[in-house]
Design a protein around this motif. Sequence first.
Motif, short mmCIF file in Angstrom:
data_model
loop_
_atom_site.label_atom_id
_atom_site.label_comp_id
_atom_site.label_asym_id
_atom_site.label_seq_id
_atom_site.Cartn_x
_atom_site.Cartn_y
_atom_site.Cartn_z
N MET A 1 12.00 4.04 -10.22
CA MET A 1 11.89 5.50 -10.14
C MET A 1 12.74 5.98 -8.96
SD MET A 1 8.45 7.85 -9.86
CE MET A 1 7.80 7.11 -11.34
N SER A 2 13.90 6.52 -9.23
CA SER A 2 14.86 6.82 -8.18
C SER A 2 14.49 8.03 -7.33
CB SER A 2 16.25 7.04 -8.80
OG SER A 2 16.20 8.14 -9.71
N SER A 3 13.64 8.94 -7.84
CA SER A 3 13.31 10.16 -7.09
C SER A 3 12.11 10.00 -6.17
CB SER A 3 13.05 11.31 -8.08
OG SER A 3 11.95 11.00 -8.91
N LEU A 4 11.39 8.90 -6.29
CA LEU A 4 10.16 8.70 -5.51
C LEU A 4 10.49 8.37 -4.06
CD1 LEU A 4 7.04 8.53 -5.74
CD2 LEU A 4 7.32 6.06 -6.09
N LYS A 5 9.91 9.15 -3.12
CA LYS A 5 10.16 8.91 -1.70
C LYS A 5 8.90 8.51 -0.92
CE LYS A 5 14.31 11.71 -1.22
NZ LYS A 5 15.01 12.75 -0.44
N THR A 6 7.74 8.90 -1.43
CA THR A 6 6.48 8.56 -0.78
C THR A 6 5.52 7.99 -1.81
OG1 THR A 6 6.72 10.32 0.88
CG2 THR A 6 4.52 9.41 0.56
N LEU A 7 4.92 6.85 -1.49
CA LEU A 7 3.99 6.21 -2.43
C LEU A 7 2.76 5.74 -1.67
CD1 LEU A 7 3.26 5.03 -5.21
CD2 LEU A 7 4.52 2.97 -4.57
N THR A 8 1.59 6.15 -2.16
CA THR A 8 0.32 5.69 -1.62
C THR A 8 -0.44 4.96 -2.70
OG1 THR A 8 0.20 7.55 -0.06
CG2 THR A 8 -1.85 6.39 -0.55
N VAL A 9 -0.79 3.72 -2.43
CA VAL A 9 -1.55 2.90 -3.39
C VAL A 9 -2.94 2.69 -2.81
CG1 VAL A 9 -1.71 0.69 -4.58
CG2 VAL A 9 0.53 1.74 -4.20
N TYR A 10 -3.94 3.09 -3.57
CA TYR A 10 -5.32 2.92 -3.11
C TYR A 10 -6.14 2.32 -4.24
CZ TYR A 10 -10.07 3.86 -1.58
OH TYR A 10 -11.39 3.72 -1.24
N TYR A 11 -6.76 1.20 -3.98
CA TYR A 11 -7.63 0.58 -4.97
C TYR A 11 -9.08 0.76 -4.54
CZ TYR A 11 -10.19 -2.83 -7.68
OH TYR A 11 -11.12 -3.41 -8.49
N ASP A 12 -9.88 1.41 -5.38
CA ASP A 12 -11.29 1.62 -5.10
C ASP A 12 -12.02 0.28 -5.07
OD1 ASP A 12 -13.93 2.35 -4.95
OD2 ASP A 12 -13.79 3.93 -6.48
N LEU A 13 -12.68 0.00 -3.96
CA LEU A 13 -13.39 -1.28 -3.81
C LEU A 13 -14.47 -1.48 -4.87
CD1 LEU A 13 -13.82 -1.47 0.05
CD2 LEU A 13 -11.97 -2.33 -1.37
N PHE A 14 -14.91 -0.39 -5.48
CA PHE A 14 -15.95 -0.48 -6.50
C PHE A 14 -15.36 -0.30 -7.91
CE2 PHE A 14 -17.87 1.10 -2.59
CZ PHE A 14 -18.83 0.13 -2.37
N GLY A 15 -14.05 -0.51 -8.01
CA GLY A 15 -13.38 -0.39 -9.30
C GLY A 15 -13.58 -1.63 -10.14
N PRO A 16 -12.93 -1.68 -11.31
CA PRO A 16 -13.11 -2.82 -12.22
C PRO A 16 -12.58 -4.12 -11.64
CG PRO A 16 -11.32 -1.39 -12.95
CD PRO A 16 -12.03 -0.66 -11.85
N ASP A 17 -13.31 -5.22 -11.84
CA ASP A 17 -12.92 -6.52 -11.29
C ASP A 17 -11.61 -7.03 -11.87
OD1 ASP A 17 -15.15 -6.52 -9.74
OD2 ASP A 17 -16.34 -7.81 -11.06
N ALA A 18 -11.24 -6.56 -13.05
CA ALA A 18 -10.01 -7.03 -13.68
C ALA A 18 -8.79 -6.70 -12.83
CB ALA A 18 -9.87 -6.40 -15.07
N MET A 19 -8.89 -5.66 -12.02
CA MET A 19 -7.77 -5.26 -11.17
C MET A 19 -7.53 -6.25 -10.03
SD MET A 19 -6.15 -2.48 -12.01
CE MET A 19 -5.51 -1.83 -10.46
N LEU A 20 -8.51 -7.09 -9.73
CA LEU A 20 -8.41 -7.97 -8.57
C LEU A 20 -7.34 -9.04 -8.73
CD1 LEU A 20 -12.17 -8.48 -7.65
CD2 LEU A 20 -10.53 -6.87 -6.68
N THR A 21 -7.01 -9.39 -9.96
CA THR A 21 -6.02 -10.45 -10.18
C THR A 21 -4.78 -9.95 -10.88
OG1 THR A 21 -7.16 -11.02 -12.25
CG2 THR A 21 -7.78 -12.25 -10.27
N ALA A 28 11.56 1.18 -6.48
CA ALA A 28 11.81 2.55 -6.02
C ALA A 28 12.92 2.53 -4.97
CB ALA A 28 10.53 3.16 -5.45
N VAL A 29 14.13 2.74 -5.41
CA VAL A 29 15.30 2.55 -4.56
C VAL A 29 15.37 3.54 -3.40
CG1 VAL A 29 16.80 4.01 -5.97
CG2 VAL A 29 17.80 2.13 -4.62
N ASN A 30 14.76 4.73 -3.55
CA ASN A 30 14.81 5.75 -2.49
C ASN A 30 13.48 5.93 -1.77
OD1 ASN A 30 17.58 6.59 -2.74
ND2 ASN A 30 17.02 7.56 -4.69
N LEU A 31 12.58 4.98 -1.94
CA LEU A 31 11.28 5.08 -1.30
C LEU A 31 11.42 5.00 0.23
CD1 LEU A 31 8.24 5.27 -2.06
CD2 LEU A 31 8.13 2.80 -1.73
N VAL A 32 10.82 5.97 0.93
CA VAL A 32 10.90 6.04 2.39
C VAL A 32 9.59 5.63 3.04
CG1 VAL A 32 11.29 7.55 4.38
CG2 VAL A 32 12.67 7.83 2.30
#
Length: 237
Positions: A1-21, A28-32
Amino acid sequence: MSSLKTLTVYYDLFGPDAMLTCTIKIDAVNLVTFSITSYLTVQFVLVNLDSLVDAHVDFVSFDPFLQQIAGPCTINLLRGFGNMKTLRLSNDTVECLSYAKTTLHLLPMFNNLTYLDVDLGATESTHEALMDILQKMPKLETLYIPTGFHPDVCMNGKGWILNSVPCCFKSCLKLFCISDFDGGVAEMELLKFVLKNATVLGEIQLFYTDAHLIVKLEVWLNLLASETTENLNSHSA
């Protein structure tokens, strides 16, 4: 995604267990700016992050077993941050790296990094890991510890002297800062290590709430100055 400059990744600790693995690929070539709060076992594949300037990594875990498993995940993530200038690491992230001590050499050299914000917790292993991490930051100018040291940590200084002095201490570290400074043994030992080895240091900032601490610091600094003078005289003799 070339236009993306800011990215925040948040995983809810009480989310589905499948996400853990799962494996997440970020291209993102322009991510700052990149900020991540996640469980330690999620694999991140970072591609084309050459424009990244600022990164914040908080791998959350209350399970020591997960922290041991997650060492390779943490190292793999940080390997994608080679060009950044500012890095913020949570205590959980540093503790995870301490479990991967034998593979910390796989971290890249962060040749553009000038600012490190690192939160240290209640274990001496995180302090030892910090010294290893600093070896990978040859141009670091500012080292900031935002929450001081946990009061239960009692260190005799071995954690600071067992490892070789990071090269940034000898050539470019200009500012050292600790917030919530309480004058505990571990903090004093680190302060002594910095004063002894940071040869181009221009400023130390200590933020504290106990008004009596300034008297303790003045006495300690006078003793340190006397010790340094005695050592210089013994060497010249």
